[in-house]
Enzyme design. Structure first.
Site, short mmCIF file in Angstrom:
data_model
loop_
_atom_site.label_atom_id
_atom_site.label_comp_id
_atom_site.label_asym_id
_atom_site.label_seq_id
_atom_site.Cartn_x
_atom_site.Cartn_y
_atom_site.Cartn_z
N LYS A 74 35.54 43.71 45.49
CA LYS A 74 36.12 43.82 44.14
C LYS A 74 37.62 43.57 44.21
O LYS A 74 38.29 43.99 45.16
CB LYS A 74 35.84 45.23 43.62
CG LYS A 74 36.26 45.50 42.17
CD LYS A 74 35.82 46.92 41.78
CE LYS A 74 36.17 47.22 40.32
NZ LYS A 74 35.76 48.59 39.95
N SER A 149 33.14 48.90 35.77
CA SER A 149 34.08 47.83 35.89
C SER A 149 33.80 46.88 37.07
O SER A 149 34.42 45.83 37.18
CB SER A 149 35.49 48.37 36.02
OG SER A 149 35.59 49.21 37.13
N SER A 173 31.75 53.18 37.61
CA SER A 173 31.94 51.74 37.76
C SER A 173 31.21 51.05 38.89
O SER A 173 31.29 49.83 39.00
CB SER A 173 33.43 51.42 37.87
OG SER A 173 34.04 51.65 36.62
#
Lengths: 480, 95
Positions: A74, A149, A173
């Site tokens: 990420k 997210s 997330s």
């Protein structure tokens, strides 16, 4: 191929890592155009790593736990020499000058980092719709969100680009996108995985964790990334268990089902699926008990004071002075004085959701409101943590749905921020209490969309969590 | 505690953000909605409850005050939007 399989074949020399990377990048360049899981591809370093690993085989050197395994990371974790954006314009040109602790560990274990994945800006969001670099589409249904997210990382697994991805989880997330994309996701105990090099959103809640397509890979990755780090002052000392050694089903296990997690307004198909799993567990002899987590309904409120408050402090550093976007340099913005530089940099550099949360946080922490909001929220946080302490006296694992519904369509919740926040209701308490949480796929709804089930355990009981998830995975054998 | 447009402008200034009049309107609406929802916490009596700052029992984690060599200065300066003689260049700070 899953990670364990890849490692086996890479170590024996049965697969060429260069060929594997050729296939991966060719696949990404075709199919990721539509999905948009990746912000940056790290091809040059990946091939260099593959060459270095080949030398290790030739020289018969020791090989790491993730030898040859391609991993996506990420884009809020620093990878030295590579653009690290947090999905934001304000860091669109920021080149990380150091590796995050988890990156150091991945490299030490001979993993191959393939690229940086898309995310909601500064990890604030539940749909990956707030990224400055465009939306990510759910590979299971391209008209729907992948969750957020960590939407890019979840999509990278669901699309089959890579077998392992790292995400971060502050209010759900990792678990929520895992659920919506039909993959496995784990948020470890707060303090188990070092946050050094993870660009901070809410420091008392953030945790890094793995996405995988099965539980054995997940256990292996956790072994690789967990561990004390003196550069993270919230990192917990202690030795790391051999998570890969899954234990058999404990005959004394009691699984708790909290009644507050089956609410009005949740998708009936999601509820039915979860109840089906519970029934199947019952018939295979697992003890099931109804429990209560009475303060569940206050969790979203507590989170949406604490997280924005911490975020408003953590994002104060983005002022255009030392790194990132500065108004007036590459754009034509006029800036009158230093204060104007700060204001314009942040106003242009941040998206709407980030600004909204900075505003809420600034308000909650401002003079006169601190006690009414932040301190109050911290006190209710104690009550929520206590709920879990009490519940874990009656059971060892808690089982819940991960999300109240399956993947929704783009734009469905962006008009009303509160509506978006309420979709986090099942995942948020876990971050507030700091306990570990895992989401696993348990089948699909009528539309073919994945349903996710969440398992929670007391602090540092990842081994029990993974073993039980593994039991469910193997024994109940869901068609996904 | 009803939030007003004036409050919005004050907070924005503290947060070093600029909002257009339309954005102030939208922000006011959004914050009213969110703060309204959050008000449910007042249902709970938390007088005798200690606040939780974070979930582990760690306190005052410190390191030894030892100096160690650092070689990353050049790499850090590469990210500077404006740089001069190894310093970050900014607009005038003091009049």
């Amino acid at each position: 191929m899953n990670a364990i399989e890849i490692r086996k074949q890479a170590v024996s020399g049965d697969i060429s890592l260069k060929d594997m990377l050729d296939k991966i990048y060719s696949d990404i360049k075709t199919r990721d155009r539509e999905i948009n899981a990746f912000i940056t591809l790290t091809e040059e370093s990946a091939y260099l790593q593959a060459a270095a690993l080949k030398k290790k085989i030739e020289n018969k050197e020791a090989k790491g736990k993730l030898f040859g395994v391609p991993v996506a990371v990420k884009d809020n974790m620093c990878l030295r020499g590579v653009r690290t954006t947090c999905g934001s314009k304000i860091l669109e040109n920021y080149i990380a000058p150091y590796d995050a602790a988890v990156i150091e560990k991945l490299k030490k274990e001979d993993a191959i980092i393939v690229g940086k994945t898309n995310m909601d800006e500064f990890a604030m969001g539940s749909s990956t719709e707030t990224s400055h670099f465009g939306i990510t589409r759910n590979p299971r249904d391209l008209s729907r969100i992948p969750g957020g997210s960590s939407g890019g990382s979840a999509a990278a697994i669901a699309a089959g680009f890579v077998p392992v991805a790292l995400g971060s989880d502050t209010g759900g997330s990792i678990r929520q996108p895992a659920s919506l994309c039909g993959v496995y996701g784990l948020k470890p105990t707060y303090g188990l995985v070092s946050r050094y090099g993870l660009i901070a959103f809410a420091s008392s809640l953030d945790q890094i964790g793995p996405f995988t397509s099965n539980t054995e890979d997940m256990a292996l990755v956790l072994e690789a990334i967990a561990g004390y780090d003196n550069r993270d002052s919230t990192s917990c000392p202690g030795s790391i268990p051999e998570y890969s050694k899954m234990s058999d089903l404990d005959p004394g296990l009691t699984v708790g089902i909290p009644k507050e997690y089956f609410i009005d307004g949740m998708d009936k198909e999601v509820e039915d699926r979860i109840r089906e799993v519970i029934e199947r567990l019952k018939s295979s002899g697992v003890k099931i008990k109804e429990i209560s987590l009475p303060h569940t309904k206050y969790a979203v409120s507590v989170y949406y004071i604490i997280a924005p408050s911490e975020a408003s402090a953590n994002l104060a550093r983005y002022d255009g002075v030392k790194y990132g976007f500065r108004a007036g340099i590459t754009d034509k913005t006029e800036t009158a004085d230093l204060l104007d530089v700060y204001k314009k940099t942040r106003t242009i550099g941040f998206g709407d959701e980030v600004k909204r949360r900075i505003m809420i946080g600034t308000y909650a922490l401002s003079a006169g409101y601190y006690d009414a909001y932040y301190r109050k929220a911290q006190k209710v946080r104690t009550l929520i943590k206590r709920d879990f302490d009490n519940a874990f006296r009656e059971c060892q694992i808690i089982l819940t749905p991960t999300t109240p519904e399956t993947a929704f369509r783009f734009g469905e919740k962006t008009g009303d921020p509160l509506k978006m926040y309420l979709s986090d209701v099942f995942t948020i308490s876990c971050n507030l209490a700091g306990i570990p949480g895992l989401s696993m796929p348990v089948g699909n709804d009528q539309k073919g969309l994945p349903v996710g089930m969440q398992l929670l355990a007391p602090h540092f009981k990842e081994q029990e969590l993974l073993s039980f998830a593994h039991y469910i995975e193997k024994t109940l054998d869901y068609e996904l | 505690m009803r939030i007003t447009a004036e409050d919005i402008l004050k907070i924005a200034s503290l947060a070093r953000l600029e909002l257009t009049p339309e954005e102030v309107e939208k922000m006011l609406k959004d914050m009213e909605s969110i703060l309204g929802y959050i008000g449910q916490l007042n249902e709970l009596n938390t007088e005798d409850i200690a606040p939780t700052a974070h979930s582990q029992e760690l306190k005052n984690v410190m390191r030894e005050d030892l100096v160690s060599p650092f070689s990353g200065r050049e790499e850090i300066m590469k990210n500077a939007p404006e740089e001069e003689d190894g310093y970050f260049r900014v607009k005038r700070v003091v009049d």
